[in-house]
Motif scaffolding. Structure first.
Motif, PDB file in Angstrom:
ATOM      1  N   THR A 167       4.288   5.734   4.881  1.00  0.00           N
ATOM      2  CA  THR A 167       4.015   4.305   5.124  1.00  0.00           C
ATOM      3  C   THR A 167       2.973   3.731   4.179  1.00  0.00           C
ATOM      4  O   THR A 167       2.840   2.510   4.057  1.00  0.00           O
ATOM      5  N   LYS A 171      -0.161   4.039   4.692  1.00  0.00           N
ATOM      6  CA  LYS A 171      -1.331   3.681   5.511  1.00  0.00           C
ATOM      7  C   LYS A 171      -2.313   4.846   5.579  1.00  0.00           C
ATOM      8  O   LYS A 171      -2.411   5.547   6.576  1.00  0.00           O
ATOM      9  N   TYR A 172      -3.017   5.033   4.496  1.00  0.00           N
ATOM     10  CA  TYR A 172      -4.024   6.086   4.441  1.00  0.00           C
ATOM     11  C   TYR A 172      -4.969   5.790   3.289  1.00  0.00           C
ATOM     12  O   TYR A 172      -4.678   4.991   2.403  1.00  0.00           O
TER      13      TYR A 172
END
Length: 342
Positions: A215, A217-218
């Protein structure tokens, strides 16, 4: 006379254009996974990946080796898992082999997951997966890089530990941290028990890490070199008791070396394994040479340790014999106060 029409200044102002949103990170699906691993510690991660619908396309494990008294060839646990689950398996002598690297390249992997594999990756292999190679390490990096993070954590008397998912580099355990989870260490926990817990936590962390990579998202973070420490390989002789250490230090080593290599001492010139024991308090305990038997107290063999501390042995085992309680060992071996353990 008609009244003049008032103009609203707000109406005459031109509307400001809406602020454009920054484009979201494009999702990069992870479909083709290559898994590298060898021992039991890696199995919970394989199980977690399969349960999450991310069964690897290929499993890579160390070659089968002769083991046991009969020296029969035995497949590593990860190789057995692959066979049982119908997953393609390869066991190269070296991951630097050109044919092996070419096989991985043909797969066009999205990511490589590495859990206790046991070989250093060359740059040519590290660069193949789209999302890179992610390694699971059983410590809160940058502490305890290297071969024995769990044992070294226990020897140091740490109160917490964890697992780290990091980017792999050619250097040992130095890559950026992608995801990390910590857990408290139980005061009585041995290396075997802690290993089992961390292996399960590791499976969860790897699944979460792949979701994060997919995604976008990190946020990776670099390891702080000033906080780094190294955990060397444990050898069999490391399990020999040094009675000059304080009882708490001996206790931490007993936990670290259980189940392997085990903690041993010598009595009457022959080896004996200390299966379990704990530090003891003893007001006005005799002062003498470390390793001296002080008597049977609270069902434990009390041994004088460094700085006049006391270690109480609860269970012992002679080679080739069954484990016995401290009181049975005292009676069977006819221990006398003042006898020495070496």
């Amino acid at each position: 006379m008609a009244a003049s029409k008032k103009t609203d200044s707000k109406q005459t102002d031109s509307k400001k254009p809406a602020k454009e949103k920054a484009p979201a990170k494009k999702k990069k699906p992870i479909e083709t996974i290559v898994f590298f691993g060898t021992p039991d510690f890696a199995i919970p991660t394989l199980d977690a990946l399969a349960e999450a619908g991310r069964t690897p396309a290929l499993v890579v494990s160390q070659p089968s080796r002769p083991a046991g008294r009969g020296q029969e060839e035995q497949a590593p646990p990860v190789a057995e898992w692959a066979s049982e689950h119908g997953v393609d398996l390869v066991q190269p002598e070296s991951v630097k082999d050109e044919e092996f690297i070419a096989r991985i390249a043909r797969l066009k992997p999205d990511v490589a997951v590495v859990v206790a594999f046991g070989q250093i990756f060359p740059e040519a292999l590290l660069e193949l997966p789209k999302h890179g190679c992610v390694n699971l390490h059983a410590s809160l990096l940058p502490k305890y890089r290297g071969a024995s993070p769990i044992q070294s954590t226990l020897i140091a008397g740490e109160k917490k530990t964890g697992v780290t998912a990091m980017r792999m580099e050619e250097e040992l355990d130095t890559g950026n941290i992608v995801h990390q989870e910590e857990t408290k260490i139980r005061s009585w926990e041995s290396a075997g028990e802690l290993t089992e817990r961390l292996s399960k936590l590791g499976g969860q962390v790897i699944v979460e890490t792949l979701d994060m990579l997919e995604t976008g998202k990190y946020k990776e973070r670099k390891q702080r070199e000033e906080s780094a420490s190294y955990a060397g390989r444990i050898e069999k002789e490391d399990g020999r008791v040094n009675w000059a250490l304080e009882s708490n230090e001996i206790y931490n080593r007993l936990r670290a070396y259980t189940p392997w290599p085990g903690m041993t001492t010598r009595f009457h010139g022959k080896p004996v394994k200390i299966v379990w024991g704990v530090p003891m308090t003893w007001e006005n305990a005799p002062i003498g040479v470390t390793g001296t038997y002080l008597g049977l107290r609270q069902g434990r063999i009390a041994i004088l340790c460094g700085n006049n501390t006391i270690f109480g042995i609860e269970e012992l085992q002679r080679p080739g014999k069954k484990k016995v309680r401290a009181s049975d060992f005292v009676n069977g071996e006819r221990l006398r106060v003042g006898d020495s353990f070496a």
